[in-house]
Design a protein around this motif. Structure first.
Motif, PDB file in Angstrom:
ATOM      1  N   SER A  79       0.815  -1.223   0.000  1.00 21.93           N
ATOM      2  CA  SER A  79       0.000   0.000   0.000  1.00 21.93           C
ATOM      3  C   SER A  79       0.846   1.269   0.000  1.00 21.93           C
ATOM      4  N   ARG A  80       2.146   1.114   0.264  1.00 23.13           N
ATOM      5  CA  ARG A  80       3.033   2.276   0.416  1.00 23.13           C
ATOM      6  C   ARG A  80       2.464   3.241   1.447  1.00 23.13           C
ATOM      7  N   ASN A  81       1.903   2.680   2.494  1.00 30.09           N
ATOM      8  CA  ASN A  81       1.297   3.468   3.565  1.00 30.09           C
ATOM      9  C   ASN A  81       1.825   2.959   4.902  1.00 30.09           C
ATOM     10  N   GLN A 147      -6.236   0.944  -5.705  1.00 33.59           N
ATOM     11  CA  GLN A 147      -5.475   2.088  -5.237  1.00 33.59           C
ATOM     12  C   GLN A 147      -5.240   1.928  -3.735  1.00 33.59           C
ATOM     13  N   LEU A 221       8.230  -2.168  -6.331  1.00 31.79           N
ATOM     14  CA  LEU A 221       6.923  -1.536  -6.165  1.00 31.79           C
ATOM     15  C   LEU A 221       7.016  -0.243  -5.360  1.00 31.79           C
ATOM     16  N   ALA A 222       8.033  -0.142  -4.512  1.00 26.45           N
ATOM     17  CA  ALA A 222       8.189   1.053  -3.676  1.00 26.45           C
ATOM     18  C   ALA A 222       8.489   2.296  -4.518  1.00 26.45           C
ATOM     19  N   PHE A 223       8.958   2.121  -5.757  1.00 27.64           N
ATOM     20  CA  PHE A 223       9.261   3.264  -6.623  1.00 27.64           C
ATOM     21  C   PHE A 223       8.023   3.842  -7.296  1.00 27.64           C
ATOM     22  N   GLY A 224       6.878   3.164  -7.140  1.00 27.28           N
ATOM     23  CA  GLY A 224       5.648   3.658  -7.762  1.00 27.28           C
ATOM     24  C   GLY A 224       5.183   2.746  -8.873  1.00 27.28           C
ATOM     25  N   ASP A 225       3.896   2.820  -9.187  1.00 22.41           N
ATOM     26  CA  ASP A 225       3.297   1.912 -10.168  1.00 22.41           C
ATOM     27  C   ASP A 225       3.868   2.096 -11.571  1.00 22.41           C
ATOM     28  N   GLU A 226       4.062   3.338 -11.990  1.00 25.95           N
ATOM     29  CA  GLU A 226       4.519   3.592 -13.356  1.00 25.95           C
ATOM     30  C   GLU A 226       5.926   3.060 -13.584  1.00 25.95           C
ATOM     31  N   VAL A 235       2.018  -4.989 -11.707  1.00 26.72           N
ATOM     32  CA  VAL A 235       1.750  -4.372 -10.403  1.00 26.72           C
ATOM     33  C   VAL A 235       0.550  -4.988  -9.714  1.00 26.72           C
ATOM     34  N   ARG A 239       0.587  -7.190  -6.292  1.00 24.46           N
ATOM     35  CA  ARG A 239      -0.164  -6.732  -5.119  1.00 24.46           C
ATOM     36  C   ARG A 239      -1.060  -7.849  -4.577  1.00 24.46           C
TER      37      ARG A 239
END
Length: 333
Positions: A79-81, A147, A221-226, A235, A239
C-alpha cells in the motif's frame, strides 16, 4: 545502524526477553533452576511450569509476533502506507469472526478443552475468514485496479463492521462464554500449548519463507506503479500475491492468539528506522521486533495483576496507539 548490528542486537534482545518470560511468574525460577530443568534435572513443579506453561506460551508468542510483523510489513509495502496493518483493515477481525463461529459450533470451551480435530482446523478456518474479509475489501475498493489509499479506507470500514458483528454474536452467548470470547478477541495467549505450535509452524515457515523469497519485487513496487510497470512488473498481480501472503499470515496468527492490533504496525516501522527500506532486511527485523514486543507484553499481561490475567492485546495497544498517533502527526507535516 548497520543491518548486521541491528539484526544481532535484536536477536540478543529476543533471547533475553524470552528468558525473562520463562523465568518471571507467580512461581519464581532462578536462572540456575531454569538451565537445570532444561537439562532434565528439575523438580516436577519446575518441569510443569517450564515445559507445559511458559515455554510453549513464549514460543507461540514468538511465532505470532513473526507472523504479524511480516504481515504488516507486506501490507505497508503493497500500500506504500506506513499506517497499514492487518488489525486495522479487517484481516484479523475476519479471521477472529470465523474462529469464534467455528469453536461455537464445536464446543463452548475456548482453547482449554478443544478437541484435536477442532484445534487442527482452526488455522485453516482463520485463513478462510481473513481471505473472505480481504475479498470483500478488494471487491468494494476495486475501481480499474486497486489504489492503496482506497483499499486502506475500505478496510477500516470493514474492520468496524466485522467487529460490530462479533459483538452482536457475543451478546447471544452465556456470561461465561461471552467473557471467554471477549478475552480472546482482544488478544490472548492464555490457552497456548504445544499442539497449536505444531499446527501453525509449518504454515508460517512456508508463508514467511515465500514472502522473503519474493521480497525484492516489493523494493521495485516502492518506486511507484509507473516505474514498476516500466521495469516489467505486473503491479496488480504482485499486489494480489503479497496481499494473499499477508492475509494468510495474519489469519494463522489470529487463530491462536486472537485479534492483536498494532503489532503489525510497530514491527515494520521500527525495523525501517533501524535498517532502512530494503524489504528483505526489514521483514526479518520486523519479525524479531514484533516478537520481542509480544513476548514482553505477554509477560506483563500475566503478572501485572496476578492472579488476574489481562488480554495481551491491551498491553500491545497501550504501546501501539501513541506510536500510531505519532505516525499520523509526522506523516501529515
Amino acid at each position: 545502524m548497520k543491518r548486521k548490528h541491528a539484526f544481532f542486537l535484536l536477536l540478543i534482545l529476543l533471547i533475553l526477553v524470552a528468558g525473562f518470560s520463562v523465568l518471571y511468574g507467580s512461581y519464581q525460577l532462578s536462572i540456575t533452576e531454569l538451565f537445570s530443568t532444561l537439562a532434565g534435572n528439575g523438580t516436577k513443579a519446575q518441569e510443569f511450569a517450564i515445559f507445559q506453561i511458559r515455554l510453549p506460551r513464549t514460543l507461540l508468542a514468538l511465532l505470532v509476533g513473526c507472523a504479524l510483523g511480516v504481515s504488516g510489513g507486506l501490507l505497508q509495502g503493497v500500500s506504500r502506507n506506513p499506517l497499514a496493518e492487518p488489525g486495522m483493515i479487517g484481516i484479523n477481525a475476519g479471521a477472529a469472526l470465523f474462529v469464534v463461529l467455528w469453536i461455537s459450533l464445536q464446543t463452548t470451551q475456548y482453547y482449554s478443552s478443544l478437541s484435536l480435530s477442532t484445534a487442527f482446523f482452526m488455522p485453516f478456518i482463520a485463513i478462510l475468514g481473513s481471505l473472505s474479509s480481504v475479498a470483500l475489501i478488494y471487491i468494494l475498493s476495486y475501481r480499474k485496479g486497486i489504489q492503496p489509499v482506497r483499499f486502506l479506507l475500505t478496510g477500516i470500514a470493514i474492520n468496524t463492521a466485522i467487529s460490530a458483528l462479533i459483538t452482536f454474536f457475543q451478546l447471544q452467548m452465556s456470561k461465561g462464554d461471552f467473557n471467554q470470547v471477549l478475552t480472546w478477541t482482544n488478544g490472548s495467549l492464555w490457552g497456548s500449548s504445544w499442539q497449536y505450535i505444531l499446527f501453525i509452524l509449518p504454515l508460517l515457515v512456508v508463508f514467511i519463507g515465500y514472502a522473503l523469497y519474493r521480497s525484492s519485487t516489493l523494493d521495485v513496487l516502492a518506486f511507484g506503479d509507473e516505474l514498476a510497470t516500466g521495469l516489467g512488473v505486473s503491479v496488480q498481480k504482485e499486489r494480489r500475491i503479497y496481499l494473499l501472503l499477508a492475509t494468510c499470515l495474519a489469519g494463522v496468527a489470529t487463530a491462536v492468539a486472537g485479534n492483536i492490533a498494532f503489532l503489525g504496525l510497530l514491527g515494520p516501522q521500527i525495523a525501517r528506522k533501524l535498517c532502512g527500506g530494503k524489504h528483505r532486511n526489514m521483514l526479518i527485523n520486523a519479525a524479531l521486533i514484533s516478537s520481542i514486543i509480544l513476548i514482553f507484553s505477554d509477560a506483563l499481561a500475566r503478572n501485572l495483576f496476578s492472579p488476574i490475567e489481562i488480554p495481551v492485546g491491551i498491553i500491545v495497544s497501550i504501546v501501539g496507539i501513541p506510536y500510531f498517533l505519532y505516525l499520523i502527526f509526522t506523516s501529515s507535516k
